[in-house]
Write a protein that holds these residues in place. Structure first.
Motif, PDB file in Angstrom:
ATOM      1  N   TRP A   1      50.586  44.378  24.274  1.00 41.25           N
ATOM      2  CA  TRP A   1      49.285  44.519  23.817  1.00 41.25           C
ATOM      3  C   TRP A   1      48.093  44.614  24.627  1.00 41.25           C
ATOM      4  O   TRP A   1      47.200  45.687  24.649  1.00 41.25           O
ATOM      5  CB  TRP A   1      49.138  43.467  22.592  1.00 41.25           C
ATOM      6  CG  TRP A   1      47.943  43.575  22.197  1.00 41.25           C
ATOM      7  CD1 TRP A   1      47.227  44.352  20.804  1.00 41.25           C
ATOM      8  CD2 TRP A   1      46.487  42.758  22.519  1.00 41.25           C
ATOM      9  NE1 TRP A   1      45.878  44.377  20.685  1.00 41.25           N
ATOM     10  CE2 TRP A   1      45.420  43.206  21.495  1.00 41.25           C
ATOM     11  CE3 TRP A   1      46.111  41.858  23.282  1.00 41.25           C
ATOM     12  CZ2 TRP A   1      44.052  42.665  21.646  1.00 41.25           C
ATOM     13  CZ3 TRP A   1      45.102  41.361  23.347  1.00 41.25           C
ATOM     14  CH2 TRP A   1      43.966  41.763  22.417  1.00 41.25           C
ATOM     15  N   GLY A   2      48.417  43.737  25.648  1.00 43.65           N
ATOM     16  CA  GLY A   2      47.256  43.667  26.539  1.00 43.65           C
ATOM     17  C   GLY A   2      47.857  43.742  27.925  1.00 43.65           C
ATOM     18  O   GLY A   2      48.904  43.124  28.368  1.00 43.65           O
ATOM     19  N   CYS A   3      47.103  43.952  28.981  1.00 43.59           N
ATOM     20  CA  CYS A   3      47.384  43.512  30.483  1.00 43.59           C
ATOM     21  C   CYS A   3      46.255  42.968  31.163  1.00 43.59           C
ATOM     22  O   CYS A   3      45.143  43.357  31.086  1.00 43.59           O
ATOM     23  CB  CYS A   3      47.694  45.062  31.203  1.00 43.59           C
ATOM     24  SG  CYS A   3      48.201  44.842  33.052  1.00 43.59           S
ATOM     25  N   GLU A   4      46.468  41.769  31.855  1.00 44.02           N
ATOM     26  CA  GLU A   4      45.542  40.976  32.265  1.00 44.02           C
ATOM     27  C   GLU A   4      45.425  41.032  33.815  1.00 44.02           C
ATOM     28  O   GLU A   4      46.696  41.294  34.434  1.00 44.02           O
ATOM     29  CB  GLU A   4      45.654  39.423  32.002  1.00 44.02           C
ATOM     30  CG  GLU A   4      44.544  38.493  32.461  1.00 44.02           C
ATOM     31  CD  GLU A   4      44.857  37.623  33.773  1.00 44.02           C
ATOM     32  OE1 GLU A   4      43.856  37.082  34.340  1.00 44.02           O
ATOM     33  OE2 GLU A   4      46.051  38.020  34.622  1.00 44.02           O
ATOM     34  N   PHE A   5      44.441  41.100  34.211  1.00 42.35           N
ATOM     35  CA  PHE A   5      44.042  41.304  35.969  1.00 42.35           C
ATOM     36  C   PHE A   5      42.908  40.595  36.168  1.00 42.35           C
ATOM     37  O   PHE A   5      42.015  40.232  35.733  1.00 42.35           O
ATOM     38  CB  PHE A   5      44.253  42.856  36.158  1.00 42.35           C
ATOM     39  CG  PHE A   5      42.998  43.529  35.616  1.00 42.35           C
ATOM     40  CD1 PHE A   5      42.994  43.884  34.216  1.00 42.35           C
ATOM     41  CD2 PHE A   5      41.741  44.028  36.236  1.00 42.35           C
ATOM     42  CE1 PHE A   5      42.145  44.801  33.392  1.00 42.35           C
ATOM     43  CE2 PHE A   5      40.898  44.693  35.709  1.00 42.35           C
ATOM     44  CZ  PHE A   5      40.842  45.201  34.292  1.00 42.35           C
ATOM     45  N   ASP A   6      42.740  40.480  37.704  1.00 44.14           N
ATOM     46  CA  ASP A   6      41.978  39.630  38.320  1.00 44.14           C
ATOM     47  C   ASP A   6      40.996  40.432  39.397  1.00 44.14           C
ATOM     48  O   ASP A   6      41.487  41.236  40.181  1.00 44.14           O
ATOM     49  CB  ASP A   6      42.529  38.576  39.145  1.00 44.14           C
ATOM     50  CG  ASP A   6      43.475  37.805  38.320  1.00 44.14           C
ATOM     51  OD1 ASP A   6      42.992  37.075  37.555  1.00 44.14           O
ATOM     52  OD2 ASP A   6      44.693  37.972  38.419  1.00 44.14           O
ATOM     53  N   VAL A   7      39.590  40.178  39.226  1.00 45.17           N
ATOM     54  CA  VAL A   7      38.844  41.124  40.188  1.00 45.17           C
ATOM     55  C   VAL A   7      37.715  40.265  40.991  1.00 45.17           C
ATOM     56  O   VAL A   7      37.241  39.154  40.664  1.00 45.17           O
ATOM     57  CB  VAL A   7      37.979  42.141  39.017  1.00 45.17           C
ATOM     58  CG1 VAL A   7      36.980  42.787  39.957  1.00 45.17           C
ATOM     59  CG2 VAL A   7      38.870  43.052  38.520  1.00 45.17           C
ATOM     60  N   TRP A   8      37.786  40.658  42.282  1.00 47.15           N
ATOM     61  CA  TRP A   8      37.008  40.164  43.292  1.00 47.15           C
ATOM     62  C   TRP A   8      35.975  41.177  43.899  1.00 47.15           C
ATOM     63  O   TRP A   8      36.185  42.346  43.921  1.00 47.15           O
ATOM     64  CB  TRP A   8      37.641  39.664  44.361  1.00 47.15           C
ATOM     65  CG  TRP A   8      38.478  38.300  44.329  1.00 47.15           C
ATOM     66  CD1 TRP A   8      39.767  38.231  43.853  1.00 47.15           C
ATOM     67  CD2 TRP A   8      37.758  36.777  44.259  1.00 47.15           C
ATOM     68  NE1 TRP A   8      40.158  36.779  43.923  1.00 47.15           N
ATOM     69  CE2 TRP A   8      38.976  35.819  43.868  1.00 47.15           C
ATOM     70  CE3 TRP A   8      36.504  36.519  44.510  1.00 47.15           C
ATOM     71  CZ2 TRP A   8      38.593  34.762  43.997  1.00 47.15           C
ATOM     72  CZ3 TRP A   8      36.538  35.123  44.328  1.00 47.15           C
ATOM     73  CH2 TRP A   8      37.569  34.179  43.839  1.00 47.15           C
TER      74      TRP A   8
END
Ligand code: MG
Length: 254
Positions: free
Chosen positions: A52-59
């Motif tokens: 349903w969703g894709c999590e990701f991290d941002v800097w």
């Protein structure tokens, strides 16, 4: 008679589908061949298997380029302290180079059925947190992804800023130290808390639902634990490194 059975089957099917928590691939679907955490491949693979969703991290780099990566440092260098040029050739375990946020979001446009669970990492100070929040919302809007991007952060300041910049967007807080009532008062839309927080505060999921908040739990990986949370009331979303376990069990339902 046969029609009657088909109707009953459809009703059951609908109930089961609704009852199943939505599955979010934590840092994308990366525990599979050719993938790596927060890589473009992990986004493609999360979409391919039907998450349903894709999590990701941002800097944000020192010279203002948002990049998709989990840790604060790459090979001992702090992302916030360095230029994009100095990390742009860094290889992820699957051989990809580190994606910029723009590259990642451009790929996301090709997977319209996969929701984006966009984590902004806490940055050094309010100014930099403001900068990364503004750049993030701007890019998401520019690429036409606003209606399927939900923001999450451990930083209260970032959640607050995102809510100001994109009042229609869903914003969930990660740090587990605010009650559902406090989240509601901030105008944020959900709690996205660690498994341990729900064990320590067994009423929070129910309280959150009563306040109209969305409830997401992370990171649930073991088969038994996944099934336990999947059948628990008041859990809307499960964030996992093992999305295939729940997706397979969904397919086995009537
Ligand atoms: Mg994350």
């Amino acid at each position: 008679m046969q029609r009657y059975f088909i109707l009953i089957h459809l009703i059951f099917c609908t109930i089961f589908c609704i009852a199943q928590p939505r599955v979010v691939a934590h840092r994308g679907f990366w525990r599979t061949e050719g993938s790596a955490e927060n890589s473009i491949a992990s986004l493609q693979k999360a979409a391919e298997i039907g998450c349903w969703g894709c999590e990701f991290d941002v800097w944000l780099t020192a010279d203002g380029v948002p990049v998709v990566y989990h840790d604060a440092t790459i090979e001992g260098i702090r992302i916030e302290d360095t230029t994009f040029a100095s990390i742009m050739n860094h290889r992820l375990p699957n051989g990809e180079i580190i994606p910029t946020l723009q590259q990642y979001l451009q790929e996301a446009r090709r997977h319209p059925n996969c929701r984006l669970i966009f984590e902004i990492k806490p940055h050094r100070n309010t100014k930099r947190e403001g900068m990364i929040s503004e750049l993030s919302v701007e890019l998401v809007n520019m690429l036409g992804l606003a209606n399927r991007t939900d923001y999450i952060s451990f930083s209260k300041n970032i959640c607050k800023r995102i809510h100001e910049l994109a009042p229609q967007a869903k914003v969930a807080y990660l740090n587990g130290d605010l009650s559902p009532k406090e989240i509601k008062e901030q105008g944020w839309t959900g709690i996205d808390y660690n498994v341990k927080v729900f064990e320590k505060q067994p009423n929070w999921a129910k309280e959150a639902k009563e306040l109209g908040l969305e409830v997401n739990v992370w990171t649930v990986d073991g088969k038994e634990e996944l099934y336990r949370f999947a059948t628990m009331p008041n859990i809307d979303i499960i964030t996992t490194n093992e999305p295939t376990i729940l997706l397979k069990s969904n397919q086995h339902n009537p």
